[in-house]
Motif scaffolding. Sequence first.
Motif, PDB file in Angstrom:
ATOM      1  N   UNK A  85       6.674   3.474  -6.306  1.00 45.17           N
ATOM      2  CA  UNK A  85       6.754   3.251  -4.856  1.00 45.17           C
ATOM      3  C   UNK A  85       6.341   1.821  -4.514  1.00 45.17           C
ATOM      4  N   UNK A  86       5.306   1.311  -5.169  1.00 47.38           N
ATOM      5  CA  UNK A  86       4.879  -0.068  -4.917  1.00 47.38           C
ATOM      6  C   UNK A  86       5.966  -1.057  -5.335  1.00 47.38           C
ATOM      7  N   UNK A  87       6.663  -0.787  -6.427  1.00 46.74           N
ATOM      8  CA  UNK A  87       7.767  -1.650  -6.839  1.00 46.74           C
ATOM      9  C   UNK A  87       8.881  -1.602  -5.793  1.00 46.74           C
ATOM     10  N   UNK A  88       9.110  -0.411  -5.225  1.00 47.21           N
ATOM     11  CA  UNK A  88      10.093  -0.299  -4.148  1.00 47.21           C
ATOM     12  C   UNK A  88       9.684  -1.077  -2.915  1.00 47.21           C
ATOM     13  N   UNK A  89       8.401  -1.020  -2.578  1.00 50.59           N
ATOM     14  CA  UNK A  89       7.904  -1.801  -1.437  1.00 50.59           C
ATOM     15  C   UNK A  89       8.046  -3.292  -1.717  1.00 50.59           C
ATOM     16  N   UNK A  90       7.763  -3.703  -2.929  1.00 48.77           N
ATOM     17  CA  UNK A  90       7.936  -5.099  -3.312  1.00 48.77           C
ATOM     18  C   UNK A  90       9.400  -5.523  -3.142  1.00 48.77           C
TER      19      UNK A  90
ATOM     20  N   UNK B  10      11.780  10.929   3.468  1.00 49.54           N
ATOM     21  CA  UNK B  10      10.422  10.442   3.262  1.00 49.54           C
ATOM     22  C   UNK B  10      10.423   8.998   2.793  1.00 49.54           C
ATOM     23  N   UNK B  11       9.591   8.177   3.410  1.00 50.83           N
ATOM     24  CA  UNK B  11       9.606   6.748   3.085  1.00 50.83           C
ATOM     25  C   UNK B  11       9.218   6.496   1.638  1.00 50.83           C
ATOM     26  N   UNK B  12       8.409   7.371   1.056  1.00 43.87           N
ATOM     27  CA  UNK B  12       8.036   7.199  -0.347  1.00 43.87           C
ATOM     28  C   UNK B  12       9.220   7.453  -1.274  1.00 43.87           C
ATOM     29  N   UNK B  13      10.070   8.414  -0.905  1.00 44.17           N
ATOM     30  CA  UNK B  13      11.253   8.704  -1.715  1.00 44.17           C
ATOM     31  C   UNK B  13      12.246   7.541  -1.652  1.00 44.17           C
ATOM     32  N   UNK B  14      12.395   6.973  -0.459  1.00 40.55           N
ATOM     33  CA  UNK B  14      13.298   5.833  -0.300  1.00 40.55           C
ATOM     34  C   UNK B  14      12.768   4.628  -1.085  1.00 40.55           C
ATOM     35  N   UNK B  15      11.461   4.409  -0.998  1.00 42.27           N
ATOM     36  CA  UNK B  15      10.856   3.301  -1.737  1.00 42.27           C
ATOM     37  C   UNK B  15      10.983   3.506  -3.244  1.00 42.27           C
ATOM     38  N   UNK B  16      10.756   4.733  -3.710  1.00 41.60           N
ATOM     39  CA  UNK B  16      10.877   5.019  -5.141  1.00 41.60           C
ATOM     40  C   UNK B  16      12.302   4.764  -5.626  1.00 41.60           C
ATOM     41  N   UNK B  17      13.286   5.135  -4.812  1.00 44.20           N
ATOM     42  CA  UNK B  17      14.683   4.890  -5.179  1.00 44.20           C
ATOM     43  C   UNK B  17      14.977   3.394  -5.236  1.00 44.20           C
ATOM     44  N   UNK B  18      14.427   2.639  -4.286  1.00 45.46           N
ATOM     45  CA  UNK B  18      14.577   1.177  -4.313  1.00 45.46           C
ATOM     46  C   UNK B  18      13.975   0.588  -5.582  1.00 45.46           C
ATOM     47  N   UNK B  19      12.790   1.077  -5.932  1.00 37.92           N
ATOM     48  CA  UNK B  19      12.133   0.589  -7.134  1.00 37.92           C
ATOM     49  C   UNK B  19      12.905   0.917  -8.394  1.00 37.92           C
TER      50      UNK B  19
ATOM     51  N   UNK C 158       0.847  -1.198   0.000  1.00 36.76           N
ATOM     52  CA  UNK C 158       0.000   0.000   0.000  1.00 36.76           C
ATOM     53  C   UNK C 158       0.883   1.248   0.000  1.00 36.76           C
ATOM     54  N   UNK C 159       0.620   2.129  -0.939  1.00 40.34           N
ATOM     55  CA  UNK C 159       1.314   3.419  -1.044  1.00 40.34           C
ATOM     56  C   UNK C 159       0.309   4.522  -0.757  1.00 40.34           C
ATOM     57  N   UNK C 160       0.399   5.104   0.440  1.00 44.92           N
ATOM     58  CA  UNK C 160      -0.510   6.184   0.835  1.00 44.92           C
ATOM     59  C   UNK C 160       0.173   7.513   0.531  1.00 44.92           C
ATOM     60  N   UNK C 161      -0.257   8.167  -0.537  1.00 42.11           N
ATOM     61  CA  UNK C 161       0.286   9.469  -0.887  1.00 42.11           C
ATOM     62  C   UNK C 161      -0.524  10.589  -0.271  1.00 42.11           C
TER      63      UNK C 161
END
Length: 257
Positions: A245-250, A107-116, A6-9
């Motif tokens: 972001x979801x790809x980063x969470x994955x 921001x956790x979304x930025x970190x996740x986006x970078x991971x993705x 889940x990506x809560x923007x």
Amino acid sequence: MGMLLIDVGNTRIKWALTALPVAGELAGAWLESGSAAHGELVALSERWRKLTVTRILISNVAGEHIQERLQTLLETVFGIAVRPHWFASLPQLAGLRNAYRDPAQLGCDRFAAALGAQRLFPQQTLLVATCGTATTIDAVSADGVFSGGMILPGLGLMATSLARSTAQLPHITDHVQVNTLFADNTDDAIISGCINAQVGAIERAFGLLGRQAPGAHVLCVVAGGSAALIAPYLSIAHETVDNLVLIGLQTAAATLC
């Protein structure tokens, strides 16, 4: 059985169901997915009731109130046995080192986006431009270091702020297409200004990153709700990616959960 990501923007909630174990899944290979506005949580819960979920991983940048509402909803839908994991930025994860001065402040979304982005384009120098309510432009080195970035108002926020704060300027909502750089009417002048401000920031960051890493092939990864509006005007090498972001969470889930 699967994992619910889940990506809560700031304005919308995006989600995807991925199979377990997540380590073997292709990036973005969802069993099911969707999105909803914050006010549509009830409808979202009805959709989730049809899923078989054993794990939940959430990135939330919308604050404590929405987190509490979502926590309650998830407990109602899946029971207290399925405890959600709230994603947070770490000093290092899945081959990405967080070089922020205070890694937890990123921001956790930025970190996740970078991971993705790193998962999709490994061993490349990346500029990750996420164009949503805010636009964030972040640098990731080819050897996996998130060095930092910049934050500016997103396309919609920029246009809305201009309309609200400047007398007699119209509020632009129905179209965002630049027909000419130097517009001959106010509506198009606002659109041109806002689009070119976004593009200019991204392209300037791209150029600076290229000079910091001479000889590297820099790729700009464009994501977010306004990506499709901004990307066509970029003159740099870029790829548009949905649900980054979801790809980063994955990617993170294989290590965290």
